[in-house]
Design a protein around this motif. Structure first.
Motif, short mmCIF file in Angstrom:
data_model
loop_
_atom_site.label_atom_id
_atom_site.label_comp_id
_atom_site.label_asym_id
_atom_site.label_seq_id
_atom_site.Cartn_x
_atom_site.Cartn_y
_atom_site.Cartn_z
N ARG A 1 0.87 -1.17 0.00
CA ARG A 1 0.00 0.00 0.00
C ARG A 1 0.90 1.22 0.00
O ARG A 1 1.80 1.35 0.82
N CYS A 2 0.67 2.09 -0.97
CA CYS A 2 1.53 3.25 -1.17
C CYS A 2 1.32 4.26 -0.03
O CYS A 2 0.19 4.61 0.30
N CYS A 3 2.40 4.71 0.57
CA CYS A 3 2.29 5.67 1.68
C CYS A 3 1.79 7.03 1.20
O CYS A 3 1.24 7.80 1.97
N ASP A 4 1.98 7.35 -0.06
CA ASP A 4 1.58 8.67 -0.57
C ASP A 4 0.12 8.70 -1.01
O ASP A 4 -0.62 9.59 -0.63
N CYS A 5 -0.30 7.73 -1.84
CA CYS A 5 -1.68 7.79 -2.36
C CYS A 5 -2.60 6.83 -1.61
O CYS A 5 -3.81 6.81 -1.86
N ASN A 6 -2.04 6.02 -0.72
CA ASN A 6 -2.82 5.11 0.14
C ASN A 6 -3.55 4.02 -0.65
O ASN A 6 -4.46 3.38 -0.16
N ARG B 1 8.48 2.08 -7.98
CA ARG B 1 7.55 3.16 -8.28
C ARG B 1 6.11 2.67 -8.10
O ARG B 1 5.76 1.60 -8.59
N CYS B 2 5.30 3.46 -7.39
CA CYS B 2 3.89 3.12 -7.23
C CYS B 2 3.23 3.21 -8.60
O CYS B 2 3.35 4.21 -9.30
N ARG B 3 2.53 2.15 -8.99
CA ARG B 3 1.90 2.16 -10.31
C ARG B 3 0.74 3.15 -10.39
O ARG B 3 0.35 3.57 -11.47
N ALA B 4 0.18 3.52 -9.23
CA ALA B 4 -0.95 4.44 -9.25
C ALA B 4 -0.51 5.89 -9.30
O ALA B 4 -1.04 6.67 -10.09
N CYS B 5 0.45 6.29 -8.47
CA CYS B 5 0.79 7.72 -8.38
C CYS B 5 2.24 8.00 -8.76
O CYS B 5 2.62 9.17 -8.88
N GLY B 6 3.04 6.99 -8.95
CA GLY B 6 4.42 7.21 -9.37
C GLY B 6 5.39 7.47 -8.23
O GLY B 6 6.59 7.61 -8.44
ZN LIG Z 1 0.89 5.77 -4.83
#
Ligand SMILES: [Zn+2]
Ligand SMILES: [Zn+2]
Length: 257
Positions: A190-195, A204-209
């Motif tokens: 789970r991405c800490c930036d976009c949750n 790299r988070c595939r959702a927000c980079g």
């Molecule tokens: Zn993200």
């Protein structure tokens, strides 16, 4: 940070021993023929409603609910795709934020050739210089039936009676299991930036980079990831059951006065 979901579940989980055992058998053997699938198809053909959508099977609905619990947006069967070979294919889920297709592989659906072909045709070949919207191109994940919950190895269950553990097992959805269509390892976090939850191979988070450095990457079957049964929403009787368990835990001798 944890992706753990505390929903209590049962009903689908009653079928998991069957699912997982048959999945294991099928992953090791070539199907003998249509007659070999009869038992599975009975389970698979149960249309299940969840989130405004009717799914072909309880397993698919469970994956939708699980994606929701991971904060992963999904579309169910949004597109009919013509593969390079000319055959048509309707993948189960498109995850628009992640650039990822999810094919749910119930034990009665042994073949994944189309998912493999889709994955091969949508992957990019940029290598380290990849600047695609999704690193490596679109990805295809195979969503399997969950690994059955084993309460006897859960450290939180020390000093809990076997009777309660059995009940807890029935209400637990099990643990997420997946693989990638190309056979390479892929983790979930789970991405800490976009949750948002995200399957990933690069940092790299595939959702927000965002950079995923520091986020925990979960493997398929990790006990921290709970599969969600959508038919299970807390009801008054279940709440009462939970309260009864709490009482059980404080009265180990069991003699309710
Ligand atoms: Zn993200
Ligand atoms: Zn690329």
């Amino acid at each position: 940070m944890s992706i753990q979901n505390l929903n209590d579940c049962f009903s689908i989980s009653e079928m998991f021993p069957v699912y997982t055992e048959q999945l294991r058998v099928r992953s090791e053997h070539i199907p003998r023929g249509a007659e070999a699938l009869d038992g599975d198809m009975t389970i698979e053909a149960l249309p299940t409603w969840y989130g405004g959508t009717t799914f072909r099977s309880a397993l698919e609905a469970g994956w939708a609910a699980t994606l929701d619990s991971l904060n992963i947006a999904w579309q169910y069967e949004p597109e009919t795709i013509t593969l390079p070979s000319g055959s048509t294919y309707i993948p189960d889920f498109w995850l628009p934020d992640l650039g990822t297709w999810l094919e749910v592989k119930g034990p009665g659906v042994p073949r994944i050739e189309k998912a493999i072909e889709l994955g091969a045709s949508r992957a990019c070949s940029c290598g380290d210089a990849c600047t695609c919207q999704w690193s490596g191109g679109e990805m295809v994940i195979i969503g399997h039936a969950p690994e059955r919950y084993n309460p006897w190895i859960d450290p939180e269950n020390q000093n809990v009676s076997d009777r309660i553990l059995l009940r807890r097992t029935r209400r637990h959805g099990g643990h997420l299991q997946w693989s990638s269509a190309d056979g390479r390892a892929v983790w979930l976090t789970r991405c800490c930036d976009c949750n948002r939850g995200s399957w990933f191979r690069t940092s790299r988070c595939r959702a927000c980079g965002s950079n995923l450095a520091g986020a925990h990457g979960y493997r398929s079957g990790d006990t921290a990831l709970q599969f969600i049964d959508p038919s299970c929403r807390p009801t008054p009787s279940q709440t009462a059951l939970a309260d009864a368990e709490a009482v059980d835990r404080t009265q180990p001798s069991g003699g309710a006065a």
